[in-house]
Design an enzyme around this catalytic site. Structure first.
Site, short mmCIF file in Angstrom:
data_model
loop_
_atom_site.label_atom_id
_atom_site.label_comp_id
_atom_site.label_asym_id
_atom_site.label_seq_id
_atom_site.Cartn_x
_atom_site.Cartn_y
_atom_site.Cartn_z
N LYS A 1 0.80 -1.22 0.00
CA LYS A 1 0.00 0.00 0.00
C LYS A 1 0.84 1.27 0.00
O LYS A 1 2.05 1.25 0.25
CB LYS A 1 -0.99 -0.03 1.17
CG LYS A 1 -2.11 -1.04 0.92
CD LYS A 1 -3.26 -0.90 1.87
CE LYS A 1 -4.42 -1.80 1.41
NZ LYS A 1 -5.55 -1.77 2.35
N ARG B 1 -4.35 -10.10 4.45
CA ARG B 1 -4.78 -10.07 3.05
C ARG B 1 -3.59 -9.57 2.23
O ARG B 1 -3.18 -8.41 2.37
CB ARG B 1 -5.98 -9.15 2.87
CG ARG B 1 -6.55 -9.09 1.47
CD ARG B 1 -7.75 -8.14 1.41
NE ARG B 1 -8.35 -8.12 0.09
CZ ARG B 1 -7.97 -7.34 -0.92
NH1 ARG B 1 -6.94 -6.50 -0.73
NH2 ARG B 1 -8.58 -7.39 -2.08
#
Length: 273
Positions: free
Chosen positions: A216, A250
């Site tokens: 991210k 995840r």
């Protein structure tokens, strides 16, 4: 699925994206055959669950129509439910799409809107399935336009607490609810760091916690690296997350994460309280 699934080692959720606009191109599957091949590889690498998404929700992204999302999902979900031995989650916030994939037998709805649509909890409650409740400030299109909190960790805690109550009131079994702090969804770098560093506060809610930090933007900002070079940073954040209470990760990089977290899980067995 029950509490036993989450009570042992940390679980790894592999990502399969069906949207060509996915922020990490390597997770994209362009066909049913490609998705099945990817799913088999992720499971071989150590994935305990799979998360399938057909709408890109990276910052600034536009939503797609319900029918378009369903058309992308339908052939892939049908095949994976039939062929794949691990639980399957579908990443959707749309009640129409959720109902359709639940009819096909998926095990989890991963709702980035955190049950913002009241009918979502009621729909999930009709099926032998669970829900992942994620926190997001705003929408994917607007969420990174100056997000503001007085106390990010506490506000996320309160949001998740309310949504858990609503989910259980709607009839979703208590052991079929996961929570997700929504790293990168309406948060600045500081907010993301506060959340990962204080996940134990959210773990106090008593639900298995999913953490999605893989590749991210906050990792890219710290390291000043593009998406393709963020694996080591993702692993570091994942390790801290697990030590702070995350039970499911995840991730895009299943093999590397599974290996790193296996060491973490073994070390935790010898921790003295």
């Amino acid at each position: 699925m029950n509490d036993d699934f989450f009570s042992g080692r940390t679980r790894i959720m592999g990502i399969i994206n069906l949207s060509p606009n996915s922020f990490f191109r390597s997770s994209y599957s362009s066909s049913e055959k490609d998705a099945l091949k990817t799913a088999e590889r992720l499971i071989e690498d150590g994935a305990d669950m799979l998360d399938i998404g057909a709408e890109s929700t990276h910052p600034g992204s536009e939503p797609i129509p319900d029918e378009q999302e369903w058309k992308l999902l339908e052939p892939v979900v049908k095949t994976l439910v039939r062929e794949i031995p691990v639980p399957i989650s579908v990443d959707t916030y749309k009640p129409y799409v959720a109902r359709r994939v639940l009819d096909l037998g998926v095990h989890w709805i991963n709702d980035i809107y955190g049950l913002r649509f009241p009918e979502m909890a009621e729909i999930v409650s009709r099926y032998p399935a669970g829900v992942i409740i994620m926190h997001m400030q705003g929408t994917p299109k607007t969420m990174q336009i100056d997000p503001q909190y007085v106390d990010c960790v506490e506000e996320v805690y309160q949001f998740l607490d309310r949504r858990i109550t609503e989910a259980e009131f709607a009839g979703i079994p208590a052991d079929q609810i996961m929570i997700d702090p929504g790293i990168g969804f309406g948060k600045t770098l500081k907010h993301n760091l506060e959340l990962v560093s204080n996940l134990d506060r959210l773990a106090a809610l008593g639900k298995p916690m999913l953490l999605g930090v893989s590749r991210k933007a906050f990792i890219g900002k710290i390291l000043d690296l593009p998406i393709e070079e963020r694996m080591e940073g993702s692993l570091a954040a994942a390790v801290v997350g697990v030590l702070k209470g995350a039970r499911v990760l995840r991730v895009h990089d299943v093999l590397a994460t599974a290996r790193a977290i296996k060491i973490v899980d073994e070390l935790r067995k010898y921790r003295k309280e």
